[in-house]
Design an enzyme around this catalytic site. Structure first.
Site, PDB file in Angstrom:
ATOM      1  N   ARG A   1       0.913  -0.782  -0.279  1.00 45.08           N
ATOM      2  CA  ARG A   1       0.025   0.159  -0.060  1.00 45.08           C
ATOM      3  C   ARG A   1       1.060   1.452   0.421  1.00 45.08           C
ATOM      4  NH1 ARG A   1      -5.185   0.896   1.812  1.00 45.08           N
ATOM      5  NH2 ARG A   1      -5.438  -1.466   2.134  1.00 45.08           N
TER       6      ARG A   1
ATOM      7  N   THR B   1      -0.509   7.471  -1.185  1.00 54.55           N
ATOM      8  CA  THR B   1      -2.005   7.254  -1.347  1.00 54.55           C
ATOM      9  C   THR B   1      -2.941   6.138  -0.847  1.00 54.55           C
ATOM     10  OG1 THR B   1      -1.372   6.217  -3.504  1.00 54.55           O
ATOM     11  CG2 THR B   1      -0.450   8.464  -3.401  1.00 54.55           C
TER      12      THR B   1
ATOM     13  N   ASP C   1      -5.552  -9.022  12.585  1.00 49.71           N
ATOM     14  CA  ASP C   1      -4.522  -8.825  11.451  1.00 49.71           C
ATOM     15  C   ASP C   1      -4.326 -10.846  11.379  1.00 49.71           C
ATOM     16  OD1 ASP C   1      -2.361  -9.186   9.902  1.00 49.71           O
ATOM     17  OD2 ASP C   1      -2.385  -7.190  10.381  1.00 49.71           O
TER      18      ASP C   1
ATOM     19  N   ASP D   1      -0.542 -11.937  10.580  1.00 49.21           N
ATOM     20  CA  ASP D   1      -0.008 -11.357  12.031  1.00 49.21           C
ATOM     21  C   ASP D   1      -0.137 -12.593  12.575  1.00 49.21           C
ATOM     22  OD1 ASP D   1       1.274  -9.292  11.414  1.00 49.21           O
ATOM     23  OD2 ASP D   1       0.300  -7.535  12.978  1.00 49.21           O
TER      24      ASP D   1
HETATM   25  N1  URA Z   1      -6.500  -7.409   7.530  1.00 48.59           N
HETATM   26  C1  URA Z   1      -6.378  -8.271   8.320  1.00 48.59           C
HETATM   27  O1  URA Z   1      -6.389  -8.737   8.436  1.00 48.59           O
HETATM   28  N2  URA Z   1      -7.678  -7.848   8.649  1.00 48.59           N
HETATM   29  C2  URA Z   1      -8.386  -6.921   9.111  1.00 48.59           C
HETATM   30  O2  URA Z   1      -9.632  -7.104  10.327  1.00 48.59           O
HETATM   31  C3  URA Z   1      -9.297  -6.899   8.055  1.00 48.59           C
HETATM   32  C4  URA Z   1      -7.876  -6.756   6.528  1.00 48.59           C
END
Ligand code: URA
Length: 209
Positions: free
Chosen positions: A104, A108, A200, A203
């Site tokens: 990303r 932007t 996430d 993670d």
């Molecule tokens: N990416 C993730 O890993 N979790 C989310 O809640 C949104 C995007």
């Protein structure tokens, strides 16, 4: 407009409840995502065409069914897509695997591809694009743009959890791509996380953060 399939199979939903639980550690999280991905493969491939062929069993002739349509390709979107690709590959071991990596732009906030490696007959394959979390939909839409630019003609999207915003964005940008989910959640929060989601995914899969 594409179809959104929410896979309400009891085994998928049971395992997803542990995946969502913040007390589930990396080892179990990874194993559960792998198992759910394999179960999802079963539903995602339900309508693949088959043809009748003859084989000899030890007892006599039998008419059996084999897959007859396009060959399959798995396209995990880096990095969290990797966590689902092994489970799907166990069910479809002959599939080829391509990868799409996106970052990303910090200014932007738009996704840009940094890595694309695909099977060389990508235009002839039915592709299963894999990303556990369909949040804004920005990276998925960009990944599918990258695939189409390289000749991909037919694909399905597989995600664990989606926000309605992401589903809408993908459907508007790519109305030819059906979407398969284990759950359609409530919304995105101000940080772009799916609510209630699972946190996430990258993670939690890889034990980073
Ligand atoms: N990416 C993730 O890993 N979790 C989310 O809640 C949104 C995007």
């Amino acid at each position: 407009m594409s179809t959104v399939h929410v896979l309400n199979h009891p085994l998928i939903q049971h395992k997803l409840s542990y995946i969502r639980d913040k007390r589930t550690g990396t080892k179990d999280f990874r194993a559960l995502v792998d198992e759910v991905a394999a179960l999802m493969a079963f539903e995602v491939t339900r309508d693949l065409p088959v043809e009748e062929v003859e084989v000899e069993t030890p007892v006599g002739p039998a008419t059996v069914k084999k897959l007859s349509g396009k060959k399959l390709g798995l396209i995990p979107i880096l990095r969290a897509g990797i966590g689902m690709s092994e489970g799907i590959l166990r069910m479809i071991p002959a599939a080829r695997v391509g990868h799409v990596g996106l970052y990303r732009d910090p200014e932007t906030l738009q996704p840009h591809e940094y890595y694309v490696k695909l099977p060389n007959d990508v235009e002839e394959r039915e592709l299963l694009v894999i990303d556990p979390m369909l949040a804004t939909g920005g990276s998925v839409v960009e990944a599918i743009n990258s695939l189409k630019k390289r000749g991909a003609k037919s694909m399905r999207l597989i995600c664990l959890v989606a926000a309605p915003e992401g589903v809408r964005y993908v459907q508007e940008a790519h109305p030819d791509v059906d979407i398969y989910l284990a759950a359609l959640d409530e919304k995105l929060n101000e940080k772009g996380y799916i609510v209630p989601g699972l946190g996430d995914a990258g993670d939690r899969l890889f034990g980073t953060k």
